[in-house]
Write a protein that holds these residues in place. Structure first.
Motif, short mmCIF file in Angstrom:
data_model
loop_
_atom_site.label_atom_id
_atom_site.label_comp_id
_atom_site.label_asym_id
_atom_site.label_seq_id
_atom_site.Cartn_x
_atom_site.Cartn_y
_atom_site.Cartn_z
N THR A 1 1.02 -1.22 0.08
CA THR A 1 -0.19 0.13 -0.02
C THR A 1 0.91 1.16 0.03
OG1 THR A 1 -0.18 0.00 2.45
CG2 THR A 1 -2.00 -0.90 1.17
N SER A 2 1.97 1.07 -0.19
CA SER A 2 3.04 2.50 -0.02
C SER A 2 2.85 3.15 -1.49
CB SER A 2 4.47 2.00 -0.10
OG SER A 2 4.89 1.40 -0.98
N GLU A 3 3.21 4.52 -1.33
CA GLU A 3 2.94 5.37 -2.48
C GLU A 3 3.86 5.03 -3.47
OE1 GLU A 3 3.24 9.71 -2.15
OE2 GLU A 3 1.65 9.04 -0.46
N ARG A 4 5.07 4.46 -3.07
CA ARG A 4 6.22 4.38 -4.11
C ARG A 4 5.66 3.03 -4.76
NH1 ARG A 4 10.90 6.62 -2.98
NH2 ARG A 4 12.54 5.14 -3.00
N HIS A 5 5.19 2.20 -4.25
CA HIS A 5 4.72 0.93 -4.96
C HIS A 5 3.63 1.09 -6.01
CE1 HIS A 5 4.23 -3.31 -5.66
NE2 HIS A 5 2.82 -3.29 -5.32
N ALA A 6 2.75 2.35 -5.93
CA ALA A 6 1.84 2.80 -6.65
C ALA A 6 2.65 3.19 -7.87
CB ALA A 6 0.89 3.81 -6.03
N ALA A 7 3.35 3.81 -7.77
CA ALA A 7 4.33 4.49 -8.87
C ALA A 7 4.63 3.24 -9.74
CB ALA A 7 5.26 5.31 -8.58
N ILE A 8 5.36 2.21 -9.06
CA ILE A 8 6.02 1.39 -9.67
C ILE A 8 5.12 0.55 -10.42
CG2 ILE A 8 7.45 -1.12 -9.39
CD1 ILE A 8 9.08 1.41 -9.14
N VAL A 9 3.97 0.00 -9.90
CA VAL A 9 2.89 -0.83 -10.60
C VAL A 9 2.43 -0.08 -11.55
CG1 VAL A 9 0.58 -1.88 -10.07
CG2 VAL A 9 2.22 -2.09 -8.26
N LYS A 10 2.22 1.22 -11.64
CA LYS A 10 1.58 1.95 -12.72
C LYS A 10 2.55 1.88 -13.82
CE LYS A 10 -0.51 6.54 -13.81
NZ LYS A 10 -0.23 7.82 -13.58
N GLU A 11 3.77 2.22 -13.90
CA GLU A 11 4.56 2.17 -14.69
C GLU A 11 4.96 0.80 -15.28
OE1 GLU A 11 8.87 3.48 -13.81
OE2 GLU A 11 9.48 2.94 -15.93
N PHE A 12 4.77 -0.30 -14.67
CA PHE A 12 4.90 -1.67 -15.03
C PHE A 12 3.65 -1.89 -15.88
CE2 PHE A 12 4.72 -6.33 -15.04
CZ PHE A 12 6.04 -6.59 -15.06
N PHE A 13 2.55 -1.70 -15.49
CA PHE A 13 1.37 -1.94 -15.94
C PHE A 13 1.39 -1.37 -17.39
CE2 PHE A 13 -3.23 -1.84 -17.07
CZ PHE A 13 -3.69 -3.05 -16.57
N GLY A 14 1.88 -0.16 -17.34
CA GLY A 14 1.95 0.75 -18.49
C GLY A 14 2.85 0.04 -19.78
N ARG A 15 3.96 -0.61 -19.23
CA ARG A 15 4.83 -1.23 -20.10
C ARG A 15 4.07 -2.36 -20.91
NH1 ARG A 15 11.00 -1.91 -18.79
NH2 ARG A 15 11.31 -0.01 -17.85
N VAL A 16 3.40 -3.15 -19.96
CA VAL A 16 2.83 -4.44 -20.58
C VAL A 16 1.63 -3.90 -21.48
CG1 VAL A 16 1.56 -6.57 -19.87
CG2 VAL A 16 3.63 -5.53 -18.24
N TRP A 17 0.87 -2.84 -21.20
CA TRP A 17 -0.09 -2.65 -21.88
C TRP A 17 0.30 -2.01 -23.48
CZ3 TRP A 17 -5.15 -1.56 -20.90
CH2 TRP A 17 -6.06 -0.28 -21.71
N GLU A 18 1.45 -0.96 -23.38
CA GLU A 18 2.21 -0.90 -24.71
C GLU A 18 2.57 -2.00 -25.39
OE1 GLU A 18 2.87 2.32 -25.88
OE2 GLU A 18 1.39 2.77 -24.39
N LYS A 19 2.85 -3.17 -24.69
CA LYS A 19 3.20 -4.12 -25.51
C LYS A 19 2.28 -4.81 -26.23
CE LYS A 19 6.79 -7.08 -25.95
NZ LYS A 19 7.29 -7.85 -24.72
N GLY A 20 0.78 -4.57 -25.77
CA GLY A 20 -0.29 -5.18 -26.23
C GLY A 20 -0.60 -6.46 -25.69
N ASP A 21 -0.26 -6.70 -24.33
CA ASP A 21 -0.70 -7.75 -23.76
C ASP A 21 -1.72 -7.62 -22.81
OD1 ASP A 21 1.35 -9.41 -24.99
OD2 ASP A 21 3.12 -8.98 -23.41
#
Ligand code: MSP
Length: 530
Positions: free
Chosen positions: A102-122
C-alpha cells in the motif's frame, strides 16, 4: 537498461509478501526463518545481501477482513503489518527491507509496469466467468472444486461465482518462452518435484488470466480505466521490485532495477508456486526484464500430523512459541527437523526432545565440560597447540577440514537439515572422542601434553560447529564464540563481514592460545516436557 546484479558479490532473496488478513502464523514464520538463515549465510560468505520481506495488503480478502474488524482498510493493514514486524524482531530476523504494497512508491512502480505491459499489447478487455476463491484470491477451475463449490485449500469457504468484464493478461502468448526458460534455467523451479508439477501444468496449455476486478476498490486503479482495480496478485508480485529502490531515489522501474535486480532467490510455500513460476516470469517477459534466478517452493507444516487451521483449532501461534522457547530453539527445530522442500510436522514432545538432545546435551554440554576441563587442567587458556601438531588423520580434524565446504554446499542447496546433520557429526564425534580419550584420566597420569591436545581439538570442533550453525542459531553461536574468547557477535549485521568471514572461520584450526576462555555457562537450558 543495465542490470548490475549479475556478479557473484550480491545476493537478493525474498520471502512471500504475507497477506494481512490475520496475524502471522507458523507457516509465514517458517519461510522467513529459512530466508533469514540463507541471508545470514551469504553475508558470512562476504556477499552484499538484500533480504526482502513484507506484506501484501490489497484485494478483496483484506478489504473484507478490515470491514469485519470495523476498521478502515489502511488502518487495519498498518496494525497487522506492525504485528509481522514485531514477530520478525522476536525471531531475530535481519531483513534489509520491508515491502508494503500500500505504499505510495509501490503505486508508482505498479503504474509504470502496467503501462509497459499495456504498450506491449499484452492486456485486453474480456469476459470473466468463473468460481473465485477469495481466500486464495484466485479463480478456480470447476473440476478442481470440492462439493458445494468449495476450494480444496479453504474447504470451509465457498467459492463465489463471478461474471464480469475484466482486463486480461496474454499469458498464452508466453507459453513457448516459458518452456524455454524452464529448459535453459533448469534450477529455476526447485525442488525437482515442484518443477515437474509446474512443467506438467504448463504443458496442458496456458490460458490468459484476468488482472483487474470491478466492484472492488481496495487496490490500485487500472491506469486508463479507473473503474477497474488491478488484481491483487499482479500488484503483489511487483512488491518484490519496489523495495529495491534506494530510499531517496525516484520511484521508477529503472531506478528500482539498477542495483539488486535480478532477484536470485524467491522463497515461497508450495501453494503459490504457479504465481511465481508461471505468471511472474511471463509478466517480466512482457516487460522485457531479466528473469529471477530460482524459485524454491517449500512444503507445508502440520501439527501432530494434522493439517492446521483455525476451524480445527490447532494452529500454532509463533509469538507464543517464541515467548516460551526463544528464537534459536524455534529456528533450529524447523530448519533442522524438516527437510526443506518436504512437508513437516510440529509436535511439542518431539520439539523438546530434539532441542534437549542437540542443543542442551550434544553441543551445550560438550562446550561446558570442555571449558571446565580447560580451567582445571590448563589455567583457563586455550592450550598451546599449533595446528601443525595435529595430524591430518586426527578423527576430529579429519571431519573439520572438510566441513566448511560440505556445509556451504548444503546451505547453497537450501538443505538446512543436511547442513545441521553435517555439523552435528563433528559435535557427536567430539563427544565420543572425549569419552574415548578421557582427558581426566590422562591428567591423573601426568600426560599434560596429551590432555592439551585433546582439549584443543574438542574446543576447536565446538568453535567450528558454532560458526557453521550461526545462520540458524545466531545467539547461541555468539554465546559459544564469546565463551571461547572471541569478542564477536553474529547478530551485528554491519560488522560481520570483516571480522567473521567464511574463508577465515569455516576452516579447521584457528583457535589460538592468545584467547582466554571464559568460565563455562550453559548456552541452552534443558527444557522440561510439559
Ligand atoms: N500474499 C500471498 C503471497 C504474495 S507474494 C508476492 C500469500 N500470502 S500468505 O500469507 O497467504 O502465505 C504466505 C506463505 O505462507 C506462503 O508461502 C504459504 O505457502 C505459507 N504457508 C501458509 N500456510 C502454511 C503452512 N501450514 N505451512 C507452511 N507454509 C505455509 O500467499
Amino acid at each position: 537498461m543495465s542490470h548490475s546484479n549479475t556478479s557473484t558479490t550480491k545476493f537478493t532473496v525474498t520471502t512471500p509478501l504475507y497477506y494481512v488478513n490475520g496475524l502471522p502464523h507458523i507457516g509465514s514464520a517458517y519461510t522467513t526463518m529459512a530466508a533469514d538463515a540463507i541471508a545470514r549465510f551469504e553475508r558470512l560468505r562476504g556477499k552484499s545481501v538484500m533480504f526482502i520481506t513484507g506484506t501484501d495488503e490489497h484485494g478483496q480478502k483484506i478489504q473484507r477482513t478490515a470491514m469485519e474488524n470495523g476498521l478502515e482498510p489502511q488502518v487495519h493493514c498498518d496494525k497487522v503489518a506492525a504485528g509481522f514486524d514485531a514477530l520478525w524482531q522476536k525471531l531475530n530476523i535481519q531483513y534489509d527491507r520491508f515491502s508494503r504494497t500500500t505504499s505510495e512508491r509501490h503505486a508508482a512502480i505498479v503504474k509504470e509496469f502496467f503501462g509497459r505491459v499495456w504498450e506491449k499489447g499484452d492486456i485486453y478487455l474480456g469476459e470473466q466467468k468463473g468460481w473465485y476463491c477469495v481466500s486464495c484470491e484466485e479463480f478456480k477451475e470447476e473440476r478442481d472444486l470440492l462439493e458445494g463449490n468449495r476450494c480444496p485449500l479453504h474447504p470451509n469457504k465457498e467459492a463465489e461465482w463471478r461474471d464480469e468484464q475484466n482486463y486480461f493478461f496474454r499469458l498464452s502468448k508466453y507459453q513457448t518462452q516459458l518452456e524455454t526458460l524452464y529448459q535453459k534455467q533448469p534450477d529455476f523451479i526447485q525442488p525437482e518435484s515442484r518443477r515437474n508439477e509446474v512443467l506438467n501444468f504448463v504443458s496442458q496449455g496456458l490460458q490468459d488470466f484476468s488482472i483487474s476486478r470491478v466492484n472492488m476498490d481496495w487496490g490500485f486503479p487500472v491506469p486508463l480505466d479507473p473503474n477497474h482495480t488491478i488484481y491483487v496478485w499482479f500488484d503483489a508480485l511487483l512488491g518484490y521490485v519496489t523495495p529495491l529502490l534506494e530510499p531517496d531515489s525516484e520511484p521508477t522501474l529503472d531506478n528500482a532495477l539498477k542495483t539488486w535486480w535480478p532477484i536470485q532467490l524467491h522463497l515461497i510455500g508450495k501453494d503459490i508456486l504457479r504465481f511465481h513460476t508461471v505468471y511472474w516470469p511471463a509478466m517480466l517477459m512482457s516487460a522485457e526484464l531479466p528473469m529471477p534466478g530460482r524459485v524454491f517452493g517449500h512444503g507445508f507444516l502440520t501439527k501432530d500430523g494434522q493439517k492446521m487451521g483455525k476451524s480445527l483449532g490447532n494452529t500454532i501461534d509463533p509469538v507464543e512459541l517464541v515467548n516460551q522457547y526463544g528464537a534459536d530453539a524455534i529456528r533450529y527445530y524447523f530448519l533442522k527437523e524438516i527437510e526443506f522442500g518436504k512437508d513437516g510436522d510440529f509436535n511439542e514432545t518431539r520439539f523438546i526432545d530434539i532441542l534437549n538432545a542437540d542443543l542442551a546435551n550434544d553441543l551445550g554440554n560438550l562446550l561446558n565440560r570442555t571449558l571446565g576441563m580447560a580451567h582445571k587442567y590448563c589455567q583457563g587458556n586455550v592450550p598451546q597447540i599449533t595446528d601443525d601438531d595435529i595430524p591430518a588423520d586426527h578423527p576430529l580434524k579429519e571431519i573439520g577440514l572438510e566441513l566448511g565446504s560440505r556445509v556451504a554446499s548444503a546451505y547453497e542447496a537450501l538443505a538446512f537439515s543436511a547442513a545441521c546433520k553435517e555439523i552435528f557429526s563433528l559435535v557427536r564425534s567430539s563427544n565420543k572422542f572425549l569419552a574415548d580419550r578421557a582427558p581426566w584420566r590422562l591428567y591423573k597420569e601426568g600426560k599434560q601434553q596429551e590432555v592439551e591436545n585433546v582439549l584443543y581439538t574438542v574446543l576447536e570442533s565446538v568453535r567450528l560447529a558454532a560458526y557453521l550453525l550461526a545462520p540458524i542459531i545466531p545467539s547461541i553461536s555468539t554465546d559459544i564464540y564469546q565463551q571461547l574468547g572471541f569478542s564477536i557477535d553474529f547478530n551485528e549485521k554491519n560488522t560481520i563481514q570483516d571480522s567473521l568471514s567464511y574463508s577465515n572461520h569455516a576452516v579447521w584450526g584457528i583457535l589460538s592460545s592468545n584467547q582466554s576462555l571464559s568460565q563455562p555457562k550453559p548456552v541452552f537450558a534443558r527444557l522440561e516436557q510439559r
